[in-house]
Write a protein that holds these residues in place. Structure first.
Motif, PDB file in Angstrom:
ATOM      1  N   SER A   9      19.835  -9.347 -28.805  1.00 37.22           N
ATOM      2  CA  SER A   9      20.829  -9.266 -29.880  1.00 37.22           C
ATOM      3  C   SER A   9      20.222  -8.671 -31.154  1.00 37.22           C
ATOM      4  O   SER A   9      19.256  -9.201 -31.705  1.00 37.22           O
ATOM      5  N   PHE A  11      21.388  -8.739 -34.117  1.00 39.00           N
ATOM      6  CA  PHE A  11      21.553  -9.661 -35.240  1.00 39.00           C
ATOM      7  C   PHE A  11      20.494 -10.767 -35.166  1.00 39.00           C
ATOM      8  O   PHE A  11      19.958 -11.210 -36.176  1.00 39.00           O
ATOM      9  N   LYS A  49      28.387 -17.569 -31.196  1.00 38.35           N
ATOM     10  CA  LYS A  49      27.619 -16.333 -31.328  1.00 38.35           C
ATOM     11  C   LYS A  49      26.207 -16.628 -31.811  1.00 38.35           C
ATOM     12  O   LYS A  49      25.969 -17.629 -32.492  1.00 38.35           O
ATOM     13  N   VAL A  50      25.322 -15.740 -31.458  1.00 40.84           N
ATOM     14  CA  VAL A  50      23.960 -15.781 -31.986  1.00 40.84           C
ATOM     15  C   VAL A  50      23.816 -14.651 -33.000  1.00 40.84           C
ATOM     16  O   VAL A  50      24.471 -13.611 -32.847  1.00 40.84           O
ATOM     17  N   ASP A  63      27.187 -16.337 -40.185  1.00 46.24           N
ATOM     18  CA  ASP A  63      26.596 -15.312 -39.326  1.00 46.24           C
ATOM     19  C   ASP A  63      25.231 -14.892 -39.900  1.00 46.24           C
ATOM     20  O   ASP A  63      24.792 -15.463 -40.893  1.00 46.24           O
ATOM     21  N   SER A  64      24.693 -13.802 -39.333  1.00 46.55           N
ATOM     22  CA  SER A  64      23.346 -13.413 -39.742  1.00 46.55           C
ATOM     23  C   SER A  64      23.201 -13.123 -41.249  1.00 46.55           C
ATOM     24  O   SER A  64      22.158 -13.462 -41.820  1.00 46.55           O
TER      25      SER A  64
HETATM   26  N1  LIG Z   1      28.581 -10.840 -37.408  1.00 44.18           N
HETATM   27  C1  LIG Z   1      27.750 -11.643 -36.539  1.00 44.18           C
HETATM   28  C2  LIG Z   1      27.681 -10.979 -35.190  1.00 44.18           C
HETATM   29  C3  LIG Z   1      26.978 -11.838 -34.157  1.00 44.18           C
HETATM   30  C4  LIG Z   1      27.248 -11.320 -32.730  1.00 44.18           C
HETATM   31  O1  LIG Z   1      28.197 -10.585 -32.475  1.00 44.18           O
HETATM   32  N2  LIG Z   1      26.392 -11.760 -31.793  1.00 44.18           N
HETATM   33  C5  LIG Z   1      26.594 -11.389 -30.422  1.00 44.18           C
HETATM   34  C6  LIG Z   1      25.255 -11.048 -29.751  1.00 44.18           C
HETATM   35  S1  LIG Z   1      24.633  -9.531 -30.396  1.00 44.18           S
HETATM   36  C7  LIG Z   1      27.190 -12.567 -29.675  1.00 44.18           C
HETATM   37  O2  LIG Z   1      26.765 -13.685 -29.855  1.00 44.18           O
HETATM   38  N3  LIG Z   1      28.208 -12.298 -28.855  1.00 44.18           N
HETATM   39  C8  LIG Z   1      28.874 -13.299 -28.077  1.00 44.18           C
HETATM   40  C9  LIG Z   1      30.366 -13.174 -28.223  1.00 44.18           C
HETATM   41  O3  LIG Z   1      30.843 -12.196 -28.840  1.00 44.18           O
HETATM   42  O4  LIG Z   1      31.073 -14.038 -27.727  1.00 44.18           O
HETATM   43  C10 LIG Z   1      26.355 -11.817 -37.162  1.00 44.18           C
HETATM   44  O5  LIG Z   1      25.975 -10.997 -38.011  1.00 44.18           O
HETATM   45  O6  LIG Z   1      25.675 -12.813 -36.844  1.00 44.18           O
END
Ligand SMILES: N[C@@H](CCC(=O)N[C@@H](CS)C(=O)NCC(=O)O)C(=O)O
Length: 213
Positions: A9, A11, A49-50, A63-64
């Motif tokens: 990821s 982020f 989300k991570v 978020d991040s």
């Molecule tokens: N805006 C969020 C984006 C986080 C994100 O999209 N993480 C992805 C991995 S790169 C995730 O966890 N996706 C799982 C999902 O969308 O359900 C941030 O900056 O933390």
């Protein structure tokens, strides 16, 4: 604190690099999770989300950009400078995040059936990717400025773009950006973000919740 992260990821990598740059590795243990299958993550972050940062009192930050601001405040605001420079740093962080987001969406949308609507969505992501890259190339002063959160976000997004979509050959017509990136990714923080086992992070394969004392 515990950082719930996924290795690929962009982020998560931005936050890992932030922790290393701020010299906070001793205060954060890592928990690797798959956001698509691990529902324990949802207990801390309803969007599942991570990255997600679990604090000492078991509350969580996401978020991040929020996590990055928190960590930066903990260590005296070295990656998000104060004064007018703040907004330039945060703008570049947003550009890096938007680039990563567009690369992810382009990839995921290409997996779907090839109808018209999906093609338009993919074209829209590509327009965003190229416009962000061109913006970063056209006003390159930031490349020579002291390292801040914007640099980390952009480098993590470029790393993801490089690995996920090599067919876009993004560096061919953006020599300044490519030169900057291939140099910047040799920083220890970027190398450790790509493979946290080479750093001094503690890992915790038993998951959360955990209240640290
Ligand atoms: N805006 C969020 C984006 C986080 C994100 O999209 N993480 C992805 C991995 S790169 C995730 O966890 N996706 C799982 C999902 O969308 O359900 C941030 O900056 O933390």
């Amino acid at each position: 604190m515990q950082l719930l992260y996924a290795p690929r990821s962009p982020f998560s990598r931005k936050i890992l690099a932030t922790i290393v740059e701020l010299d906070l590795t001793a205060q954060v243990s890592l928990v690797q999770v798959d956001p698509w299958t691990d529902e324990t993550l949802r207990r801390h972050n309803p969007a599942c989300k991570v990255p997600t940062l679990v604090l000492h009192d078991s509350s969580a930050l996401f978020d991040s950009p929020v996590i990055a601001r928190y960590l930066d405040a903990l260590s005296g605001h070295t990656l998000i400078p104060s004064g007018p420079q703040t907004w330039d740093t945060l703008r570049r962080e947003a550009l890096g995040d938007a680039l990563a987001e567009a690369v992810i969406r382009r990839f995921v949308d290409q997996l779907g059936p090839g109808d018209d609507r999906l093609e338009r969505v993919v074209a829209r992501q590509e327009a965003a990717i190229f416009a962000i890259l061109d913006r970063l190339e056209a006003a390159p002063e930031w490349m020579w400025a002291p390292t801040d959160l914007g640099h980390l976000a952009i480098a993590c997004a470029l790393d993801y773009l490089d690995g996920r979509s090599p067919e876009l050959a993004w560096g061919a017509r953006r020599r300044l950006l490519a030169t900057w990136f291939y140099d910047f990714r040799g920083r220890p923080s970027m190398e450790i973000a790509a493979d946290p086992t080479i750093g001094t992070f503690r890992t915790n394969d038993r998951a959360i919740p955990l209240v640290e004392v």
